[in-house]
Write an enzyme that holds these catalytic residues in place. Structure first.
Site: not given
Ligand code: MLT
Length: 205
Positions: A106, A155, A186
């Site tokens: 992520s 996701d 996700h």
């Molecule tokens: C991010 O901010 O890198 C993406 O939205 C993934 C997350 O951290 O939720």
């Protein structure tokens, strides 16, 4: 065991020679301990290097600032990616490591992708778990880099189109990209663990 370097981090030495070290990059709200169990599962003998993101968002640790979910502060992404690249060099010198393979989840996958865009030589390759396009510009020359990109068809954070665009940008920059779209959200699934293990095993011979 952890030397005093520019990121708070955890380091676990390799358990056998001949395995690329893993650079473990946690998601929003995680920390440097989060991905150690995953790292051990997918690369039982590799050295593990796991830094803690320096950005705080409402108490949650991250690797760069964002303006909203999926909307990044691009200047901060560039600056933080460069900081992480400098940390990788410090840690390689401190622990005597080869260039690591990044394993990011992520937000951690997004900063790993940003490092690939800017300083591909910092990484030997990458396993990107639920990443997004980190920056609007084209990546630097990624010839010879191998990248496993695992996205989830359900996701709610990463639109399928965005993951596809990232895979395309990385491929067009010369990387060998394996993009798998899993029936997942996700969060990580057993399929992620199995695919990442097999991909790493194939590279470690
Ligand atoms: C991010 O901010 O890198 C993406 O939205 C993934 C997350 O951290 O939720």
């Amino acid at each position: 065991m952890a030397a005093n370097l520019s990121f708070i981090h955890r380091f676990e030495p390799a358990r056998a020679p001949g395995h690329a070290p893993l650079l473990l990059l946690h998601g929003t709200g995680g920390d440097e301990t989060d991905l150690l169990p995953l790292g051990r599962m997918i690369a039982p003998d590799a050295a593990l290097l796991s830094p803690r993101g320096k950005v705080l968002e409402g108490g949650a640790l991250r690797f760069f600032r964002r303006l909203a979910e999926g909307v990044f502060d691009e200047e901060d992404v560039r600056r933080r990616a460069d900081e992480l690249t400098a940390f990788i060099a410090e840690a390689r010198a401190a622990y005597g490591l080869a260039a690591p393979i990044a394993v990011g989840f992520s937000n951690g996958a997004n900063i790993a992708a940003a490092v690939l865009y800017r300083d591909p030589q910092a990484l030997a390759g990458a396993v990107l778990l639920r990443p997004m396009v980190p920056l609007p510009e084209s990546p630097a020359d990624l010839t010879g880099k191998e990248i496993l990109l695992l996205s989830g068809t359900m996701d709610p954070i990463v639109p399928a189109e965005n993951a596809e665009r990232l895979a395309r940008a990385l491929s067009e920059a010369g990387a060998a990209v394996e993009h798998r779209q899993l029936p997942a959200g996700h969060g990580l699934s057993q399929a992620d663990v199995n695919l990442a293990s097999a991909w790493l095993a194939a590279r470690n011979g």
